[in-house]
Design a protein around this motif. Structure first.
Motif, PDB file in Angstrom:
ATOM      1  N   GLY A 112       0.816  -1.208   0.000  1.00 26.66           N
ATOM      2  CA  GLY A 112       0.000   0.000   0.000  1.00 26.66           C
ATOM      3  C   GLY A 112       0.850   1.258   0.000  1.00 26.66           C
ATOM      4  O   GLY A 112       0.513   2.252  -0.650  1.00 26.66           O
ATOM      5  N   VAL A 113       1.967   1.236   0.734  1.00 30.96           N
ATOM      6  CA  VAL A 113       2.846   2.396   0.780  1.00 30.96           C
ATOM      7  C   VAL A 113       3.410   2.707  -0.607  1.00 30.96           C
ATOM      8  O   VAL A 113       3.540   3.867  -1.003  1.00 30.96           O
ATOM      9  N   GLU A 114       3.737   1.664  -1.354  1.00 32.37           N
ATOM     10  CA  GLU A 114       4.254   1.880  -2.705  1.00 32.37           C
ATOM     11  C   GLU A 114       3.188   2.499  -3.604  1.00 32.37           C
ATOM     12  O   GLU A 114       3.476   3.346  -4.449  1.00 32.37           O
ATOM     13  N   TYR A 115       1.936   2.073  -3.436  1.00 37.01           N
ATOM     14  CA  TYR A 115       0.855   2.678  -4.219  1.00 37.01           C
ATOM     15  C   TYR A 115       0.703   4.158  -3.880  1.00 37.01           C
ATOM     16  O   TYR A 115       0.537   5.005  -4.766  1.00 37.01           O
ATOM     17  N   ILE A 116       0.756   4.479  -2.575  1.00 32.53           N
ATOM     18  CA  ILE A 116       0.618   5.869  -2.161  1.00 32.53           C
ATOM     19  C   ILE A 116       1.762   6.705  -2.721  1.00 32.53           C
ATOM     20  O   ILE A 116       1.569   7.833  -3.205  1.00 32.53           O
ATOM     21  N   SER A 117       2.972   6.176  -2.672  1.00 34.20           N
ATOM     22  CA  SER A 117       4.128   6.900  -3.193  1.00 34.20           C
ATOM     23  C   SER A 117       3.997   7.147  -4.692  1.00 34.20           C
ATOM     24  O   SER A 117       4.313   8.227  -5.190  1.00 34.20           O
ATOM     25  N   THR A 118       3.506   6.130  -5.402  1.00 28.12           N
ATOM     26  CA  THR A 118       3.301   6.283  -6.845  1.00 28.12           C
ATOM     27  C   THR A 118       2.230   7.335  -7.128  1.00 28.12           C
ATOM     28  O   THR A 118       2.373   8.162  -8.037  1.00 28.12           O
ATOM     29  N   ALA A 119       1.152   7.310  -6.327  1.00 33.35           N
ATOM     30  CA  ALA A 119       0.085   8.302  -6.500  1.00 33.35           C
ATOM     31  C   ALA A 119       0.621   9.712  -6.272  1.00 33.35           C
ATOM     32  O   ALA A 119       0.250  10.659  -6.984  1.00 33.35           O
ATOM     33  N   MET A 120       1.505   9.862  -5.279  1.00 35.68           N
ATOM     34  CA  MET A 120       2.059  11.187  -5.010  1.00 35.68           C
ATOM     35  C   MET A 120       2.907  11.669  -6.180  1.00 35.68           C
ATOM     36  O   MET A 120       2.863  12.844  -6.568  1.00 35.68           O
ATOM     37  N   LYS A 121       3.682  10.776  -6.774  1.00 35.06           N
ATOM     38  CA  LYS A 121       4.497  11.159  -7.921  1.00 35.06           C
ATOM     39  C   LYS A 121       3.615  11.586  -9.102  1.00 35.06           C
ATOM     40  O   LYS A 121       3.958  12.511  -9.846  1.00 35.06           O
ATOM     41  N   LEU A 122       2.475  10.935  -9.247  1.00 29.37           N
ATOM     42  CA  LEU A 122       1.530  11.346 -10.287  1.00 29.37           C
ATOM     43  C   LEU A 122       0.937  12.719  -9.971  1.00 29.37           C
ATOM     44  O   LEU A 122       0.694  13.532 -10.875  1.00 29.37           O
ATOM     45  N   ASN A 123       0.704  12.981  -8.677  1.00 30.18           N
ATOM     46  CA  ASN A 123       0.218  14.308  -8.293  1.00 30.18           C
ATOM     47  C   ASN A 123       1.219  15.388  -8.669  1.00 30.18           C
ATOM     48  O   ASN A 123       0.838  16.482  -9.110  1.00 30.18           O
ATOM     49  N   PHE A 124       2.510  15.112  -8.480  1.00 34.28           N
ATOM     50  CA  PHE A 124       3.534  16.090  -8.873  1.00 34.28           C
ATOM     51  C   PHE A 124       3.433  16.408 -10.358  1.00 34.28           C
ATOM     52  O   PHE A 124       3.680  17.533 -10.786  1.00 34.28           O
ATOM     53  N   GLU A 125       3.051  15.402 -11.130  1.00 30.98           N
ATOM     54  CA  GLU A 125       3.005  15.569 -12.575  1.00 30.98           C
ATOM     55  C   GLU A 125       1.724  16.243 -13.054  1.00 30.98           C
ATOM     56  O   GLU A 125       1.748  17.064 -13.970  1.00 30.98           O
ATOM     57  N   PHE A 126       0.585  15.894 -12.410  1.00 30.46           N
ATOM     58  CA  PHE A 126      -0.693  16.327 -12.959  1.00 30.46           C
ATOM     59  C   PHE A 126      -1.442  17.359 -12.104  1.00 30.46           C
ATOM     60  O   PHE A 126      -2.262  18.103 -12.631  1.00 30.46           O
ATOM     61  N   ALA A 127      -1.198  17.391 -10.798  1.00 28.28           N
ATOM     62  CA  ALA A 127      -1.917  18.346  -9.947  1.00 28.28           C
ATOM     63  C   ALA A 127      -1.334  19.744 -10.123  1.00 28.28           C
ATOM     64  O   ALA A 127      -0.135  19.912 -10.364  1.00 28.28           O
ATOM     65  N   ASP A 128      -2.177  20.741 -10.003  1.00 32.81           N
ATOM     66  CA  ASP A 128      -1.754  22.137 -10.083  1.00 32.81           C
ATOM     67  C   ASP A 128      -0.838  22.438  -8.893  1.00 32.81           C
ATOM     68  O   ASP A 128      -1.253  22.323  -7.738  1.00 32.81           O
ATOM     69  N   HIS A 129       0.393  22.828  -9.146  1.00 34.47           N
ATOM     70  CA  HIS A 129       1.346  23.073  -8.067  1.00 34.47           C
ATOM     71  C   HIS A 129       0.920  24.236  -7.167  1.00 34.47           C
ATOM     72  O   HIS A 129       1.358  24.333  -6.020  1.00 34.47           O
ATOM     73  N   ARG A 130       0.059  25.093  -7.643  1.00 36.78           N
ATOM     74  CA  ARG A 130      -0.465  26.159  -6.787  1.00 36.78           C
ATOM     75  C   ARG A 130      -1.370  25.597  -5.704  1.00 36.78           C
ATOM     76  O   ARG A 130      -1.595  26.247  -4.667  1.00 36.78           O
ATOM     77  N   HIS A 131      -1.899  24.404  -5.956  1.00 41.15           N
ATOM     78  CA  HIS A 131      -2.818  23.766  -5.012  1.00 41.15           C
ATOM     79  C   HIS A 131      -2.142  22.642  -4.231  1.00 41.15           C
ATOM     80  O   HIS A 131      -2.811  21.827  -3.617  1.00 41.15           O
ATOM     81  N   PHE A 132      -0.829  22.617  -4.286  1.00 41.46           N
ATOM     82  CA  PHE A 132      -0.023  21.663  -3.545  1.00 41.46           C
ATOM     83  C   PHE A 132       0.536  22.445  -2.355  1.00 41.46           C
ATOM     84  O   PHE A 132       1.571  23.094  -2.459  1.00 41.46           O
ATOM     85  N   LEU A 133      -0.171  22.404  -1.211  1.00 41.54           N
ATOM     86  CA  LEU A 133       0.125  23.281  -0.083  1.00 41.54           C
ATOM     87  C   LEU A 133       1.033  22.583   0.916  1.00 41.54           C
ATOM     88  O   LEU A 133       0.832  21.405   1.246  1.00 41.54           O
ATOM     89  N   ILE A 134       2.016  23.303   1.410  1.00 35.89           N
ATOM     90  CA  ILE A 134       2.997  22.693   2.299  1.00 35.89           C
ATOM     91  C   ILE A 134       3.275  23.578   3.500  1.00 35.89           C
ATOM     92  O   ILE A 134       3.055  24.790   3.492  1.00 35.89           O
ATOM     93  N   ALA A 135       3.750  22.920   4.553  1.00 37.63           N
ATOM     94  CA  ALA A 135       4.305  23.606   5.718  1.00 37.63           C
ATOM     95  C   ALA A 135       5.791  23.265   5.742  1.00 37.63           C
ATOM     96  O   ALA A 135       6.160  22.092   5.768  1.00 37.63           O
ATOM     97  N   LEU A 136       6.632  24.285   5.714  1.00 37.70           N
ATOM     98  CA  LEU A 136       8.079  24.095   5.606  1.00 37.70           C
ATOM     99  C   LEU A 136       8.775  24.679   6.820  1.00 37.70           C
ATOM    100  O   LEU A 136       8.579  25.854   7.162  1.00 37.70           O
ATOM    101  N   ASP A 137       9.558  23.843   7.505  1.00 38.91           N
ATOM    102  CA  ASP A 137      10.415  24.326   8.578  1.00 38.91           C
ATOM    103  C   ASP A 137      11.678  24.878   7.918  1.00 38.91           C
ATOM    104  O   ASP A 137      12.559  24.126   7.508  1.00 38.91           O
TER     105      ASP A 137
END
Length: 251
Positions: A135-160
Protein backbone atom coordinates in the motif's frame (compact mmCIF):
# COMPACT_ATOMS: atom_id res chain seq x y z
CA UNK A 1 -31.30 -0.08 -19.30
CA UNK A 2 -34.65 -0.04 -17.48
CA UNK A 3 -37.30 2.43 -18.59
CA UNK A 4 -39.77 3.86 -16.09
CA UNK A 5 -42.07 6.31 -17.91
CA UNK A 6 -44.63 6.55 -15.10
CA UNK A 7 -42.21 6.55 -12.17
CA UNK A 8 -43.49 3.25 -10.83
CA UNK A 9 -40.03 1.77 -10.27
CA UNK A 10 -38.38 4.84 -8.77
CA UNK A 11 -41.22 5.50 -6.35
CA UNK A 12 -39.81 4.37 -2.98
CA UNK A 13 -37.21 2.39 -4.91
CA UNK A 14 -35.58 0.86 -1.82
CA UNK A 15 -38.74 -1.17 -1.19
CA UNK A 16 -39.52 -1.83 -4.84
CA UNK A 17 -38.89 -5.52 -5.56
CA UNK A 18 -39.50 -5.06 -9.29
CA UNK A 19 -36.70 -2.52 -9.60
CA UNK A 20 -34.28 -4.76 -7.70
CA UNK A 21 -35.20 -7.67 -9.97
CA UNK A 22 -34.69 -5.66 -13.18
CA UNK A 23 -31.34 -4.28 -12.03
CA UNK A 24 -30.15 -7.73 -11.02
CA UNK A 25 -31.19 -9.44 -14.27
CA UNK A 26 -29.67 -6.76 -16.51
CA UNK A 27 -26.44 -6.68 -14.49
CA UNK A 28 -26.22 -10.48 -14.47
CA UNK A 29 -26.68 -10.55 -18.24
CA UNK A 30 -23.68 -8.25 -18.67
CA UNK A 31 -21.55 -10.26 -16.24
CA UNK A 32 -22.42 -13.52 -18.00
CA UNK A 33 -21.19 -12.20 -21.35
CA UNK A 34 -18.68 -9.47 -20.47
CA UNK A 35 -17.08 -7.45 -23.29
CA UNK A 36 -13.64 -8.16 -21.81
CA UNK A 37 -11.35 -11.13 -21.33
CA UNK A 38 -9.74 -9.98 -18.12
CA UNK A 39 -10.50 -6.97 -15.97
CA UNK A 40 -10.62 -5.49 -12.48
CA UNK A 41 -14.14 -4.02 -12.14
CA UNK A 42 -14.97 -1.73 -9.22
CA UNK A 43 -18.01 0.31 -8.23
CA UNK A 44 -18.65 2.98 -5.60
CA UNK A 45 -22.16 2.65 -4.21
CA UNK A 46 -24.44 3.33 -1.30
CA UNK A 47 -25.04 0.09 0.56
CA UNK A 48 -28.58 -1.22 0.09
CA UNK A 49 -29.33 0.39 -3.26
CA UNK A 50 -30.44 -1.96 -6.07
CA UNK A 51 -27.11 -2.15 -7.89
CA UNK A 52 -25.27 -2.88 -4.63
CA UNK A 53 -27.52 -5.84 -3.95
CA UNK A 54 -27.11 -7.07 -7.53
CA UNK A 55 -23.31 -6.90 -7.43
CA UNK A 56 -23.12 -8.71 -4.10
CA UNK A 57 -25.19 -11.56 -5.58
CA UNK A 58 -22.84 -11.57 -8.57
CA UNK A 59 -19.73 -12.27 -6.47
CA UNK A 60 -18.43 -8.74 -6.06
CA UNK A 61 -16.43 -8.25 -2.85
CA UNK A 62 -16.72 -5.23 -0.56
CA UNK A 63 -13.22 -3.87 0.00
CA UNK A 64 -13.62 -0.29 1.22
CA UNK A 65 -16.16 1.56 3.33
CA UNK A 66 -15.88 5.31 2.77
CA UNK A 67 -17.28 8.34 4.57
CA UNK A 68 -17.75 11.59 2.64
CA UNK A 69 -17.53 15.10 4.07
CA UNK A 70 -18.03 18.49 2.48
CA UNK A 71 -18.02 22.20 3.26
CA UNK A 72 -17.57 25.55 1.62
CA UNK A 73 -13.99 26.80 1.70
CA UNK A 74 -15.22 29.94 3.46
CA UNK A 75 -16.57 27.82 6.35
CA UNK A 76 -13.25 26.10 7.10
CA UNK A 77 -11.86 26.59 10.60
CA UNK A 78 -8.09 26.47 10.90
CA UNK A 79 -5.32 28.00 12.97
CA UNK A 80 -4.22 31.31 11.40
CA UNK A 81 -0.79 30.83 9.93
CA UNK A 82 0.19 34.20 11.43
CA UNK A 83 0.20 32.49 14.84
CA UNK A 84 3.01 30.08 13.95
CA UNK A 85 6.69 30.64 14.66
CA UNK A 86 8.68 32.39 11.96
CA UNK A 87 10.48 29.12 11.29
CA UNK A 88 7.32 27.51 9.84
CA UNK A 89 6.45 28.79 6.38
CA UNK A 90 3.08 27.93 4.81
CA UNK A 91 3.13 28.15 1.03
CA UNK A 92 2.61 26.19 -2.20
CA UNK A 93 5.10 24.35 -4.36
CA UNK A 94 5.11 27.28 -6.77
CA UNK A 95 6.61 29.47 -4.01
CA UNK A 96 9.70 27.29 -3.65
CA UNK A 97 12.94 27.62 -5.54
CA UNK A 98 12.71 25.73 -8.82
CA UNK A 99 16.26 24.50 -8.24
CA UNK A 100 15.24 22.79 -4.99
CA UNK A 101 11.83 21.54 -6.12
CA UNK A 102 12.87 17.92 -6.65
CA UNK A 103 14.59 17.97 -3.23
CA UNK A 104 11.35 18.94 -1.50
CA UNK A 105 9.28 16.55 -3.61
CA UNK A 106 11.51 13.69 -2.46
CA UNK A 107 10.84 14.77 1.14
CA UNK A 108 7.10 14.65 0.53
CA UNK A 109 7.33 11.14 -0.91
CA UNK A 110 9.31 10.05 2.17
CA UNK A 111 6.69 11.71 4.38
CA UNK A 112 4.09 9.56 2.63
CA UNK A 113 6.16 6.45 3.34
CA UNK A 114 6.40 7.47 6.99
CA UNK A 115 2.73 8.29 7.41
CA UNK A 116 1.08 5.48 5.43
CA UNK A 117 2.58 2.21 6.64
CA UNK A 118 -0.98 1.00 7.11
CA UNK A 119 -4.25 2.30 5.83
CA UNK A 120 -7.84 1.68 4.88
CA UNK A 121 -7.98 2.19 1.12
CA UNK A 122 -8.34 -0.69 -1.31
CA UNK A 123 -4.55 -0.65 -1.83
CA UNK A 124 -4.16 -1.84 1.74
CA UNK A 125 -7.33 -3.98 1.93
CA UNK A 126 -7.53 -5.73 -1.43
CA UNK A 127 -5.15 -8.65 -1.76
CA UNK A 128 -5.22 -8.29 -5.55
CA UNK A 129 -3.34 -5.02 -5.10
CA UNK A 130 -1.12 -5.57 -2.09
CA UNK A 131 0.18 -8.92 -3.33
CA UNK A 132 1.56 -7.04 -6.31
CA UNK A 133 2.81 -3.98 -4.44
CA UNK A 134 2.49 -2.71 -0.87
CA UNK A 135 0.00 0.00 0.00
CA UNK A 136 2.85 2.40 0.78
CA UNK A 137 4.25 1.88 -2.71
CA UNK A 138 0.85 2.68 -4.22
CA UNK A 139 0.62 5.87 -2.16
CA UNK A 140 4.13 6.90 -3.19
CA UNK A 141 3.30 6.28 -6.85
CA UNK A 142 0.09 8.30 -6.50
CA UNK A 143 2.06 11.19 -5.01
CA UNK A 144 4.50 11.16 -7.92
CA UNK A 145 1.53 11.35 -10.29
CA UNK A 146 0.22 14.31 -8.29
CA UNK A 147 3.53 16.09 -8.87
CA UNK A 148 3.00 15.57 -12.57
CA UNK A 149 -0.69 16.33 -12.96
CA UNK A 150 -1.92 18.35 -9.95
CA UNK A 151 -1.75 22.14 -10.08
CA UNK A 152 1.35 23.07 -8.07
CA UNK A 153 -0.47 26.16 -6.79
CA UNK A 154 -2.82 23.77 -5.01
CA UNK A 155 -0.02 21.66 -3.55
CA UNK A 156 0.12 23.28 -0.08
CA UNK A 157 3.00 22.69 2.30
CA UNK A 158 4.31 23.61 5.72
CA UNK A 159 8.08 24.10 5.61
CA UNK A 160 10.41 24.33 8.58
CA UNK A 161 12.85 26.80 7.06
CA UNK A 162 15.39 26.44 9.89
CA UNK A 163 15.67 22.72 9.15
CA UNK A 164 14.87 22.95 5.43
CA UNK A 165 12.31 20.24 6.13
CA UNK A 166 8.75 19.65 4.87
CA UNK A 167 6.68 19.06 8.00
CA UNK A 168 3.27 18.69 6.37
CA UNK A 169 1.36 18.96 3.11
CA UNK A 170 -2.03 18.69 1.49
CA UNK A 171 -2.91 18.31 -2.19
CA UNK A 172 -6.12 19.75 -3.61
CA UNK A 173 -7.38 18.44 -6.93
CA UNK A 174 -10.41 18.58 -9.16
CA UNK A 175 -12.50 15.94 -10.88
CA UNK A 176 -13.29 16.42 -14.55
CA UNK A 177 -16.87 15.20 -14.11
CA UNK A 178 -17.58 17.56 -11.21
CA UNK A 179 -18.36 21.26 -11.31
CA UNK A 180 -15.39 23.59 -11.59
CA UNK A 181 -16.53 24.96 -8.25
CA UNK A 182 -15.85 21.64 -6.47
CA UNK A 183 -12.42 20.47 -5.36
CA UNK A 184 -11.26 17.36 -3.53
CA UNK A 185 -8.57 17.00 -0.90
CA UNK A 186 -6.55 14.20 -2.45
CA UNK A 187 -3.93 13.47 0.18
CA UNK A 188 -2.62 15.04 3.39
CA UNK A 189 0.06 14.12 5.91
CA UNK A 190 2.04 15.63 8.78
CA UNK A 191 5.49 14.40 9.79
CA UNK A 192 5.55 12.50 13.08
CA UNK A 193 8.14 14.93 14.45
CA UNK A 194 5.69 17.82 13.97
CA UNK A 195 2.41 16.25 15.04
CA UNK A 196 0.54 17.94 17.86
CA UNK A 197 1.77 21.38 16.78
CA UNK A 198 -1.26 22.41 14.74
CA UNK A 199 0.34 21.91 11.34
CA UNK A 200 -2.79 20.39 9.78
CA UNK A 201 -4.91 23.28 11.06
CA UNK A 202 -2.37 25.72 9.64
CA UNK A 203 -2.63 24.01 6.26
CA UNK A 204 -6.41 24.30 6.58
CA UNK A 205 -6.06 28.06 7.06
CA UNK A 206 -3.80 28.26 4.02
CA UNK A 207 -6.32 26.23 2.03
CA UNK A 208 -9.05 28.70 2.97
CA UNK A 209 -6.91 31.54 1.64
CA UNK A 210 -6.09 29.74 -1.62
CA UNK A 211 -9.61 29.23 -3.01
CA UNK A 212 -12.69 31.47 -3.28
CA UNK A 213 -14.93 31.14 -0.19
CA UNK A 214 -17.87 29.70 -2.15
CA UNK A 215 -15.78 26.82 -3.54
CA UNK A 216 -16.96 23.45 -2.26
CA UNK A 217 -14.46 20.99 -0.81
CA UNK A 218 -14.93 17.21 -0.70
CA UNK A 219 -13.11 14.85 1.65
CA UNK A 220 -13.23 11.07 1.75
CA UNK A 221 -11.93 8.79 4.49
CA UNK A 222 -12.51 5.27 5.76
CA UNK A 223 -15.40 4.92 8.20
CA UNK A 224 -13.05 3.47 10.85
CA UNK A 225 -10.59 6.37 10.68
CA UNK A 226 -12.00 8.27 13.65
CA UNK A 227 -8.98 10.56 14.08
CA UNK A 228 -9.27 12.23 10.69
CA UNK A 229 -13.05 12.40 11.01
CA UNK A 230 -12.66 14.39 14.24
CA UNK A 231 -10.27 16.70 12.40
CA UNK A 232 -12.81 17.13 9.60
CA UNK A 233 -15.61 17.95 12.02
CA UNK A 234 -13.48 20.35 14.06
CA UNK A 235 -12.52 22.22 10.88
CA UNK A 236 -16.11 22.79 9.75
CA UNK A 237 -16.68 19.87 7.41
CA UNK A 238 -20.06 18.08 7.42
CA UNK A 239 -20.71 14.37 6.91
CA UNK A 240 -22.94 13.89 3.86
CA UNK A 241 -22.90 10.20 2.90
CA UNK A 242 -21.33 6.78 3.28
CA UNK A 243 -20.37 4.65 0.31
CA UNK A 244 -18.74 1.28 -0.24
CA UNK A 245 -16.36 0.09 -2.94
CA UNK A 246 -17.06 -3.33 -4.47
CA UNK A 247 -14.85 -5.21 -6.87
CA UNK A 248 -14.75 -8.37 -8.94
CA UNK A 249 -11.79 -9.74 -10.87
CA UNK A 250 -12.28 -11.33 -14.25
CA UNK A 251 -9.41 -13.52 -15.45
Amino acid sequence: MATDPYGDLLNEFRENASLYDIVYKETARMMDTPPWKSAYISAKLVRGEPLYEALIKLDFTEIEHRRLYTCKIGDLKGTPISQFDDSIRFCSLTDLSAKKLSYYQDQIVELCREGFHSGYTRHFADEFFFKKKSGVEYISTAMKLNFEFADHRHFLIALDEYESQICGFTVIGSKSWLSENIHTQLLSAVSKAYRGKGIYRGLTDLLSQTFPPDTKLLNVTHIANQKIQRAYQDSGRTHIADTVVLRRIFI
